[in-house]
Each structure stands twice: as structure tokens, then as C-alpha cells.
Write a protein that holds these residues in place. Structure first.
Motif, PDB file in Angstrom:
ATOM      1  N   VAL A   1       0.837  -1.198   0.000  1.00 23.97           N
ATOM      2  CA  VAL A   1       0.000   0.000   0.000  1.00 23.97           C
ATOM      3  C   VAL A   1       0.877   1.255   0.000  1.00 23.97           C
ATOM      4  O   VAL A   1       0.625   2.199  -0.759  1.00 23.97           O
ATOM      5  N   ILE A   2       1.908   1.268   0.834  1.00 15.60           N
ATOM      6  CA  ILE A   2       2.807   2.427   0.901  1.00 15.60           C
ATOM      7  C   ILE A   2       3.470   2.668  -0.446  1.00 15.60           C
ATOM      8  O   ILE A   2       3.606   3.806  -0.903  1.00 15.60           O
ATOM      9  N   ASN A   3       3.890   1.581  -1.110  1.00 20.94           N
ATOM     10  CA  ASN A   3       4.568   1.699  -2.403  1.00 20.94           C
ATOM     11  C   ASN A   3       3.603   1.797  -3.581  1.00 20.94           C
ATOM     12  O   ASN A   3       4.024   1.801  -4.731  1.00 20.94           O
ATOM     13  N   LYS A   4       2.317   1.848  -3.278  1.00 22.76           N
ATOM     14  CA  LYS A   4       1.263   2.035  -4.289  1.00 22.76           C
ATOM     15  C   LYS A   4       1.373   1.048  -5.448  1.00 22.76           C
ATOM     16  O   LYS A   4       1.388   1.434  -6.616  1.00 22.76           O
ATOM     17  N   VAL A   5       1.462  -0.218  -5.111  1.00 25.19           N
ATOM     18  CA  VAL A   5       1.503  -1.272  -6.126  1.00 25.19           C
ATOM     19  C   VAL A   5       0.076  -1.465  -6.635  1.00 25.19           C
ATOM     20  O   VAL A   5      -0.780  -2.009  -5.943  1.00 25.19           O
ATOM     21  N   LYS A   6      -0.162  -0.997  -7.839  1.00 29.30           N
ATOM     22  CA  LYS A   6      -1.521  -0.930  -8.388  1.00 29.30           C
ATOM     23  C   LYS A   6      -2.171  -2.309  -8.543  1.00 29.30           C
ATOM     24  O   LYS A   6      -3.327  -2.499  -8.182  1.00 29.30           O
TER      25      LYS A   6
END
Length: 191
Positions: free
Chosen positions: A138-143
Motif C-alpha cells: 500500500v505504501i509503495n502504491k503497487v496498483k
């Protein structure tokens, strides 16, 4: 030996919980996106979150002590199969054709608590890893991860918990049965 393993397990669980809490704070400082049902249902603040974590981890640590400091089983028959051993572990007798309910004795209570201590320990570690991986994604915004969790999140996490619980059961009794078999070999060698 058990004391050192117990302290190591406690330390490991506490460190994993701290990492999870730290990552949760990074991506959801107001706990708006917290998935923990206890936190989201009761709308806890960070103080409530920390108190809840301390209580849950304390309970896990207390029950884990029954696993690490369990009394050895004496007087076991020397011809138990894996399935018979599991039955004997909880009932303190060989399996009969008639299915019996667990007899609540001090010995069977200690065994049930030892078993639950192991299960809670493995679940706590697994859930912590899962939460840490989730937070990092979530922090690294893995889509692709966000899309997957958005669509299948609850089913996915529930499935993982069930699988880990089943694997913990198998692991617990594999460890216990292996120890039982090793003790039989020692008896035969000494005779």
C-alpha cells in the motif's frame, strides 16, 4: 533450552508487531485505512490500537508458554500411528470404534493449551508478515496489488488464515510425533 526459544519467539512476535504498527502509522496515521476489524469496528484511536495490541500479544505470549514449557507425555503406547498419536494426545487413550469427547482433565487441558499456544504463535507470526507485506504494498502504491485486494481482499485473507491454521496443526503434530518416535528409538537402543 525452552526458555531461550520462548524468549526468542516473544521477541520475534513483538518486533513483527512493532514493524506492522510503524508501517500502519506511515500509510494511515489516523487509522482510517486500518483493516484490523477490532480497530475499524470500534473506531479506536492510536491509544486504543496500542492497548488492543498489548492485550492480544500478552494473551498470545501467555498461551505460548504452555507450548514451550509443556510436560512430556509418559507411558505412551509404542505402536501409535500418526493419526492414533493425535487422538491419544487429546484423549490420553487409544482410539476406540466409538468416538469420544475430550475428557477435561488437568493433563488434557495442558495439552490443549500447548496445542493452542503453538497455533496462536504461528498465526501471530503469519498475520504479522501478511500485515507487513500489505502495508509495504500500500505504501509503495503497487496498483495490481491494490486492485486484487480491492476485489478479493476479505476472501483472500480469510483463505490465508484458514490455510495457515491447517498447516500449523499439521506442523504441530509432525513435530510432536517426530519427538515421540525419537523417544521410542532411544528406548529401544537402551534396552
Amino acid at each position: 533450552m525452552n526458555n531461550k526459544q520462548y524468549i526468542t519467539a516473544i521477541t520475534y512476535i513483538i518486533l513483527l508487531r512493532i514493524v506492522d504498527l510503524g508501517l500502519t502509522f506511515i500509510y494511515s496515521p489516523n487509522l482510517r485505512y486500518e483493516w484490523n476489524p477490532i480497530i475499524s469496528v470500534f473506531d479506536y484511536s492510536w491509544i486504543g490500537m496500542l492497548i488492543t495490541q498489548v492485550l492480544i500479544v500478552s494473551l498470545i505470549i501467555a498461551v505460548m508458554s504452555f507450548y514451550f514449557f509443556k510436560k512430556p507425555l509418559f507411558g505412551l503406547p509404542n505402536d501409535l500411528s500418526f493419526n492414533e498419536y493425535i487422538y491419544y494426545y487429546f484423549h490420553n487413550e487409544k482410539k476406540t470404534k466409538k468416538r469420544k469427547y475430550l475428557k477435561p482433565t488437568r493433563q488434557t487441558l495442558d495439552r490443549v493449551l500447548a496445542y493452542n499456544g503453538f497455533i496462536l504463535m504461528t498465526l501471530a507470526i503469519s498475520i504479522s508478515y501478511l500485515a507487513i507485506i500489505n502495508n509495504l504494498m500500500v505504501i509503495n502504491k503497487v496498483k495490481s496489488y491494490s486492485n486484487f485486494i480491492g476485489q478479493y481482499g476479505n476472501s483472500f485473507y480469510l483463505s490465508i488464515l484458514i490455510i495457515v491454521a491447517i498447516l500449523s496443526f499439521i506442523l504441530f503434530f509432525t513435530i510432536e510425533y517426530t519427538s515421540y518416535r525419537k523417544n521410542l528409538v532411544k528406548v529401544y537402543i537402551n534396552d
